[in-house]
Design a protein around this motif. Structure first.
Motif, PDB file in Angstrom:
ATOM      1  N   ASP A 153      45.200  47.333  31.800  1.00 48.50           N
ATOM      2  CA  ASP A 153      43.953  47.540  32.132  1.00 48.50           C
ATOM      3  C   ASP A 153      43.542  49.053  31.702  1.00 48.50           C
ATOM      4  OD1 ASP A 153      43.415  45.383  33.696  1.00 48.50           O
ATOM      5  OD2 ASP A 153      43.899  46.168  35.623  1.00 48.50           O
ATOM      6  N   HIS A 192      34.419  44.759  30.160  1.00 49.73           N
ATOM      7  CA  HIS A 192      34.715  44.600  31.568  1.00 49.73           C
ATOM      8  C   HIS A 192      35.907  45.352  32.100  1.00 49.73           C
ATOM      9  CE1 HIS A 192      37.152  41.674  34.390  1.00 49.73           C
ATOM     10  NE2 HIS A 192      35.942  41.691  34.446  1.00 49.73           N
ATOM     11  N   ALA A 193      36.826  45.465  31.228  1.00 48.20           N
ATOM     12  CA  ALA A 193      37.978  46.382  31.477  1.00 48.20           C
ATOM     13  C   ALA A 193      37.554  47.807  31.948  1.00 48.20           C
ATOM     14  CB  ALA A 193      39.172  46.585  30.431  1.00 48.20           C
ATOM     15  N   LYS A 219      36.012  47.686  35.425  1.00 53.50           N
ATOM     16  CA  LYS A 219      36.923  47.590  36.408  1.00 53.50           C
ATOM     17  C   LYS A 219      37.557  48.895  36.672  1.00 53.50           C
ATOM     18  CE  LYS A 219      40.018  44.261  36.428  1.00 53.50           C
ATOM     19  NZ  LYS A 219      40.688  43.314  35.951  1.00 53.50           N
ATOM     20  N   CYS A 237      35.498  51.039  38.791  1.00 52.71           N
ATOM     21  CA  CYS A 237      35.350  50.728  40.383  1.00 52.71           C
ATOM     22  C   CYS A 237      37.007  50.700  40.942  1.00 52.71           C
ATOM     23  CB  CYS A 237      35.095  49.307  40.441  1.00 52.71           C
ATOM     24  SG  CYS A 237      33.427  48.962  39.771  1.00 52.71           S
ATOM     25  N   ALA A 238      38.054  50.828  40.415  1.00 49.57           N
ATOM     26  CA  ALA A 238      39.280  50.942  40.694  1.00 49.57           C
ATOM     27  C   ALA A 238      39.699  52.119  41.949  1.00 49.57           C
ATOM     28  CB  ALA A 238      40.311  51.044  39.829  1.00 49.57           C
ATOM     29  N   VAL A 268      41.321  47.053  42.333  1.00 46.93           N
ATOM     30  CA  VAL A 268      39.986  46.578  42.194  1.00 46.93           C
ATOM     31  C   VAL A 268      39.686  45.329  43.008  1.00 46.93           C
ATOM     32  CG1 VAL A 268      38.160  45.841  40.401  1.00 46.93           C
ATOM     33  CG2 VAL A 268      40.216  47.161  39.761  1.00 46.93           C
ATOM     34  N   HIS A 295      34.152  43.787  42.906  1.00 46.11           N
ATOM     35  CA  HIS A 295      34.023  44.684  41.739  1.00 46.11           C
ATOM     36  C   HIS A 295      34.505  43.951  40.440  1.00 46.11           C
ATOM     37  CE1 HIS A 295      34.148  48.377  44.406  1.00 46.11           C
ATOM     38  NE2 HIS A 295      32.789  48.086  43.968  1.00 46.11           N
ATOM     39  N   VAL A 296      35.216  43.068  40.549  1.00 50.50           N
ATOM     40  CA  VAL A 296      35.599  42.117  39.444  1.00 50.50           C
ATOM     41  C   VAL A 296      34.366  41.164  38.839  1.00 50.50           C
ATOM     42  CG1 VAL A 296      37.080  40.120  38.766  1.00 50.50           C
ATOM     43  CG2 VAL A 296      38.143  41.908  40.126  1.00 50.50           C
ATOM     44  N   SER A 344      31.720  43.633  37.440  1.00 47.87           N
ATOM     45  CA  SER A 344      32.306  43.847  36.045  1.00 47.87           C
ATOM     46  C   SER A 344      31.764  42.875  35.202  1.00 47.87           C
ATOM     47  CB  SER A 344      33.451  44.271  36.214  1.00 47.87           C
ATOM     48  OG  SER A 344      33.863  45.631  36.955  1.00 47.87           O
ATOM     49  N   GLU A 354      40.853  35.674  38.242  1.00 49.88           N
ATOM     50  CA  GLU A 354      41.409  36.768  38.808  1.00 49.88           C
ATOM     51  C   GLU A 354      42.304  36.343  40.132  1.00 49.88           C
ATOM     52  OE1 GLU A 354      42.631  41.097  39.108  1.00 49.88           O
ATOM     53  OE2 GLU A 354      41.424  39.904  37.631  1.00 49.88           O
TER      54      GLU A 354
END
Length: 323
Positions: free
Chosen positions: A137, A219-220, A223, A226-227, A233, A237-238, A241, A312
């Protein structure tokens, strides 16, 4: 002798920048954690199965919008005034089942397509992260883009046949005389043959590779923003994203999607990408290259949001039950 003090580590989930007071200890700890993470994430088979399930669920939910997008992009006149008008005309002429015409071909193709796309990107990110001694990530953007490019290139093996078949079935009802049934999936496949199933491969590559180069790093990044402090995450949030990254990437590559759709339609008058591009710009104007942008974003954005959410969930369950 007293034990040496433990390494103190602070990390910013947004930037991926790590400050350490004991570099050697942290490096060893990071390698160990990375090894555990990769061991828990499942092998290639688990990733392929997870990607397949995620793709099927996402595609089934979003498919009616895909039907509208294809018909808007393929029209050369003014048959449809927009997304809602196309939707209404399709339901009026073909019923609600018309919105799902060609879904069988899409589900057959989406299974390997999403499986390959998600699995290859995941494995590539893990490989590069291992080489760089970092977490997938937190992979530098260049390596994230390379991972996406590999995923986009590999998926075309499954994407092209699926999209040619799907597009021809979605447009078949428009060219079928009243009172007659549109061709079935088997009839379309027989008519295309092996060579015809890979019609528009170059255009598909020119759409899917740039899309993946944009999508997966975005996307990464979202994410990471939002971590929490521990790098975790939430599923919400996944999903969010995936929505944002999908909208961004889908809009950017719409012109090549329009060209690909025109080339793969039954009876296409175009000899190739350049011919299609120049003909559209000359006769319909540059704006025509962005036909169907809204429905395309409305397809890809939630499709990848749902797909990556399901993927996920499965990956976290695999990690949980592999301990």
């Amino acid at each position: 002798m007293s034990a040496p003090p433990a390494a103190l580590v602070t990390a910013s989930p947004n930037s991926g920048i790590v400050s350490i007071m004991n570099p050697t200890a942290h490096s060893q700890q990071q390698k160990a954690q990375l090894a555990v993470t990769q061991a828990k994430s499942g092998g290639i088979v688990a990733k392929l199965v997870s990607g397949s399930i995620a793709g099927i669920i996402g595609t089934t939910i979003i498919y009616p919008i895909d039907m509208v997008k294809t018909r808007l992009q393929n029209q050369t006149g003014n048959q449809y005034k927009g997304v809602i008008d196309c939707f209404r005309q399709t339901v009026r002429a073909e019923g609600s089942r018309g919105l799902y015409r060609g879904i069988s071909a899409n589900l057959v193709g989406i299974t390997p397509e999403k499986a390959i796309k998600l699995a290859v990107n995941d494995l590539a990110r893990e490989h590069f992260a291992s080489r760089l001694q970092t977490h997938p990530d937190s992979l530098p953007i260049v390596w994230g883009m390379l991972s996406g490019a590999l995923a986009g290139t590999c998926q075309v093996i499954a994407t092209c046949p699926m999209e040619v078949t799907k597009i021809q079935m979605q447009l078949a009802a428009l060219n079928t005389p009243k009172g007659q049934q549109p061709p079935s999936l088997a009839q379309v496949v027989r008519g295309l043959g092996v060579r015809g199933m890979y019609k528009g491969t170059a255009a598909t590559l020119m759409r899917d590779v740039p899309f993946s180069i944009l999508f997966f790093p975005a996307h990464a990044f979202f994410k990471g923003m939002c971590a929490d402090e521990e790098g975790k995450v939430s599923f919400g949030h996944v999903f969010g994203s995936g929505i944002l990254a999908g909208w961004l990437a889908a809009g950017a590559v719409t012109p090549m999607d329009v060209i690909k759709t025109r080339l793969q339609a039954s009876g296409s008058p175009y000899t190739g990408i350049r011919h299609c591009f120049t003909d559209i710009v000359r006769n319909e104007g540059p704006k025509a290259l962005f036909k169907g942008t809204l429905p395309r974003c409305m397809i890809v954005s939630p499709l990848f949001g749902i797909t990556l959410l399901v993927y996920e969930v499965q990956q976290r369950l695999l990690k949980q039950y592999s301990t």
